[in-house]
Enzyme design. Sequence first.
Site, PDB file in Angstrom:
ATOM      1  N   HIS A 196      -8.967  10.952  -0.721  1.00  0.00           N
ATOM      2  CA  HIS A 196      -8.423   9.729  -1.309  1.00  0.00           C
ATOM      3  C   HIS A 196      -8.300   9.963  -2.805  1.00  0.00           C
ATOM      4  O   HIS A 196      -9.225  10.483  -3.430  1.00  0.00           O
ATOM      5  CB  HIS A 196      -9.363   8.559  -1.022  1.00  0.00           C
ATOM      6  N   LEU A 215     -15.484   4.798  -3.075  1.00  0.00           N
ATOM      7  CA  LEU A 215     -14.065   4.474  -3.037  1.00  0.00           C
ATOM      8  C   LEU A 215     -13.651   3.376  -4.008  1.00  0.00           C
ATOM      9  O   LEU A 215     -14.322   2.370  -4.176  1.00  0.00           O
ATOM     10  CB  LEU A 215     -13.659   4.032  -1.629  1.00  0.00           C
ATOM     11  N   ARG A 256      -2.617  10.335   6.624  1.00  0.00           N
ATOM     12  CA  ARG A 256      -2.639   8.942   7.058  1.00  0.00           C
ATOM     13  C   ARG A 256      -2.215   8.025   5.932  1.00  0.00           C
ATOM     14  O   ARG A 256      -2.625   8.203   4.785  1.00  0.00           O
ATOM     15  CB  ARG A 256      -4.061   8.555   7.480  1.00  0.00           C
ATOM     16  N   GLU A 272      -7.086   1.479  -2.774  1.00  0.00           N
ATOM     17  CA  GLU A 272      -5.683   1.628  -3.129  1.00  0.00           C
ATOM     18  C   GLU A 272      -5.079   0.277  -3.524  1.00  0.00           C
ATOM     19  O   GLU A 272      -4.059   0.209  -4.193  1.00  0.00           O
ATOM     20  CB  GLU A 272      -4.962   2.196  -1.897  1.00  0.00           C
ATOM     21  N   HIS A 330     -12.281  11.548   2.340  1.00  0.00           N
ATOM     22  CA  HIS A 330     -12.197  10.171   2.818  1.00  0.00           C
ATOM     23  C   HIS A 330     -11.985  10.024   4.318  1.00  0.00           C
ATOM     24  O   HIS A 330     -12.602   9.175   4.953  1.00  0.00           O
ATOM     25  CB  HIS A 330     -11.041   9.501   2.072  1.00  0.00           C
ATOM     26  N   PHE A 386       0.863  -1.184   0.000  1.00  0.00           N
ATOM     27  CA  PHE A 386       0.000   0.000   0.000  1.00  0.00           C
ATOM     28  C   PHE A 386       0.891   1.223   0.000  1.00  0.00           C
ATOM     29  O   PHE A 386       2.075   1.146   0.360  1.00  0.00           O
ATOM     30  CB  PHE A 386      -0.879  -0.004   1.260  1.00  0.00           C
ATOM     31  N   GLN A 417      -8.184  13.990   4.657  1.00  0.00           N
ATOM     32  CA  GLN A 417      -7.601  13.219   3.557  1.00  0.00           C
ATOM     33  C   GLN A 417      -8.571  13.077   2.395  1.00  0.00           C
ATOM     34  O   GLN A 417      -9.695  12.612   2.579  1.00  0.00           O
ATOM     35  CB  GLN A 417      -7.211  11.833   4.056  1.00  0.00           C
ATOM     36  N   ARG A 433      -1.094   9.372  -0.092  1.00  0.00           N
ATOM     37  CA  ARG A 433      -2.335   9.788  -0.758  1.00  0.00           C
ATOM     38  C   ARG A 433      -2.413  11.270  -1.087  1.00  0.00           C
ATOM     39  O   ARG A 433      -2.963  11.662  -2.113  1.00  0.00           O
ATOM     40  CB  ARG A 433      -3.517   9.421   0.129  1.00  0.00           C
TER      41      ARG A 433
END
Lengths: 614, 265
Positions: free
Chosen positions: A241, A255, A415, A258, A380, A126, A239, A314
């Site tokens: 995304h 979503l 994050r 990722e 997100h 990730f 955040q 991100r």
Amino acid sequence: MSVQPRAEHDERTYDVIVIGGGGAGLRAAIEATSQGAKTAVVCKSLFGKAHTVMAEGGMAAALRNVWPEDGWDVHFRDTMRGGKLLGNWRMAQIHAQESPDRVLELEEWGAMFDRTPDGLILQRDFGGHRYARLAHVGDRTGLELIRTLQYRAIELGIDVLMECNIQRLLMDDGHVAGAFGYWRQTGRYILLRAKAIVLATGGAGRSWRVTTNSWESTGDGLRLALEAGAELMDIEFVQFHPTGMVWPLSVRGLLVTEGVRGDGGTLKNKDGERFMFRYIPEFFKAETADNAAEADRWYEDKKNNRRTPDLLPRDEVARAINSEVKAGRGTPHGGVWLDIASRRSADYIKRRLPSMYVQFKELADVDITKEAFEIGPTCHYFMGGIRVDADSTATTVRGLFAAGECAAGLHGANRLGGNSLSDLVVFGRRAGLHAAQFAAAQRAPGAVDPTELDAAVARMRAPLERQGGEDPYAIQSDLQDTMQDLVGLIRTQSELDEALVRIRSYRERLSRVSAPGAARYNPGWNLALDLESMLTVSEAVTRAASLRKESRGGHTRDDFPKADPEWAKVNVVVRRTDGELALQTEPLPQMPAELSEIVTGEGKATAAAAPHTT
Amino acid sequence: MSEAVEPARREATVRVFRGEDRASGGFVDYTVPVDPGMVVLDVMFRVQQMRAPDLAVRWNCKAGKCGSCSAEVNGRPRLMCMTRLSSLPATEPITVAPMATFPLVRDLVTDVSFNYEKARTFPNVKLAPPGPDGKRRMYQEEVDRVQEFHKCIECFLCQNVCHVIRDHEENKAAYSGPRFFVKMAALEMHPLDTHSRVEMLRAKHGLGLCNITKCCTEVCPESIRITDNAIIPLKERVVSEYYDPLAWVKRRIFGEKEPAAPAER
Ligand SMILES: Cc1cc2nc3c(=O)[nH]c(=O)nc-3n(C[C@H](O)[C@H](O)[C@H](O)COP(=O)(O)OP(=O)(O)OC[C@H]3O[C@@H](n4cnc5c(N)ncnc54)[C@H](O)[C@@H]3O)c2cc1C
Ligand code: SF4
Ligand code: SF4
Ligand code: FES
């Protein structure tokens, strides 16, 4: 206010109540119960449906099943760097050290993660994680997490008060004494008396138009904490995304995990260019591949190649996509392409990403095994939230604890994917533990002031009694447009000022809101009440964003495009005094030298810095 | 792409059940504008925003992942968030009704607490101790089989459609229903679990009442093969172990898996 007979309400008494039935809340309740505390979980939706259920990609923990080179120190380093060094070092350390045990414990309780050929828990790549580190179940890890905790909670006989909405915390002499709210199914009021309370109410992304968040994510816990006298921190960091669906409109924001990029998918602009190579920031140059051949080799051989820029943190990827679209290199509906079809076999894609396959097929008529698809940034996750003590998750209010997305600290300015699910179980457990210990030291729950209940009831009832007032759906819709347009991915002073003016006007409209119908399962009324939290949190975000005059992580200022070393030293803290929000900056806690070395170095701990490694 | 298959529908009429009990409530028609790509849940939002702000609808994820938005659309049990308008005939109103098997709360929302009570009636996993190296090993082939059952989003559509309780209120006490057969199959087929739930399935959960009509499998939005992969193997175990209690002991000792599971380790 007219004098009315005291409203009838249900009443229950516990040692610990946990507000929130997501991963953090359930893990907290399990721990508190195991410590002997009489515990209840309260949640706005049905048991097992909290936002956590939607998490897809996985949970980060240095289990070292795939890469023995990994360790808590490397995970710690990645988390601090991903958070642009603004995270709380102690939380990042605890999180990296404890997450492997928390994952194994889930397995003990019945979770079934995907396996390595050797029968151990498989880990996936990730963004921002140096090694493949995410324990996962295809692309439905959150479902596995919540179901496991749900049935563990059932096994322990924990009371679950579902479709129950908490609207107010009750205080006795600066100490929490209980919570007050209503049952959605009947509209009846309920008083919960408790010695300690854990807030685990999740995020607040519902105030944006394009979002991955459900109706629940209105930031109630943040408002409840402020009203009780606790503090928020880092609330400007939201955040976005990079990969949300953009078409058709009805699924905009949904979503796209990722994991698509972790499993080999790559971003392209309308000319088919893999544009991420042009957006590698200085900070990550040394560890990021600068050409396609190396990036592609990295999936198989991580030792001799640097990671693909498609998997930069991100914030970097979201900004890059935004720039491509602005420069006219976007797709027909204003996104960019994400292509895994040309890079992996159909079988592989269906096995690794089954729900993505179904999601696109059913909702967008796109077969992701055959063609590239459009994606774009979507709101997100809240890095910021309630300020807590790193070890105990205690807020500044006695008896009040917070964990999960509603708490701040671990993620700093940004994050890393996968670090939330591990956050939930690591700090959820600690919150339950410390709340139970706190409760054990109290003789009885604090006293409840009946006039406070009357005030709460009057406020809650008002929208039902008022006729022909403002429409809650219209206020929500206007707020979403404002936050999307003016407090989104890229911010600038004049827009933030304008947003604040508008938020104040919505507050004025909210004071005249009306909800037709009765109290029994009435979504219009429920929304009218949740709007209070949405407006409080939106104001806090906007004002904190306006105060932080630099760009860092999830906070990008067009008018201050660079990171400023002075701002690297402080957090923005929000309090509520005399009914108004007050903001100030406070210095970051000092990181011990041996940990700083890990962060600046290669991520290997010296013996002195690694007392907890096993 | 979506534009091609979508009929040029500019507005939709939905015939939605309104009311607090089934006897006095009834269907109300609402006509609202719609956009391409919309699902039935989007239309319910439009109705809330434009016509009936208090319309009771339960939802969370709007992505087919939480199992909150179950209802009967044109008579078929479905998730409203995964039912595209383009999949329904454009010529007639779309009827949306609450699930029939559970007591009504209001409008489209039912009281599904029956299911949460049943969830408390069987033991959770209890794993065998880890191997000599302190690790627990399970292999992807073993896990695959159980993961199919773990996909369940607890939408309770299978519970809603199962005639054993849909048509016979009196069976509810002694029958747990397909969702919980799936759950118990997951526990029973967990490669490291040490409990047996077989006697309990027969005596307490009413497995014998299921007569394999497969209606549950047909409505499952997660395409779990409830009848073939969960219920029938459980029934087989009940038969073999009820009449031969040692079969369970043998299976545990010799680690022998279900016939369908690959033995390869
Ligand atoms: C689509 C999606 C995919 C994601 N994928 C990943 C991933 O792969 N890996 C990862 O690490 N993270 C992921 N995340 C992030 C992660 O899922 C969330 O941050 C996390 O689940 C939040 O958990 P929580 O327990 O803090 O709160 P939530 O799960 O949001 O639960 C909040 C709970 O609080 C309750 N609540 C709120 N207000 C009240 C109130 N007033 N009264 C009573 N109850 C209340 C709600 O009902 C709910 O039960 C993803 C998020 C989304 C949206
Ligand atoms: S197969 Fe059994 S459980 Fe499924 S619907 Fe038919 S009777 Fe019910
Ligand atoms: S088995 Fe299928 S139909 Fe039944 S509750 Fe689970 S997901 Fe829904
Ligand atoms: S809203 Fe979650 S499944 Fe439909």
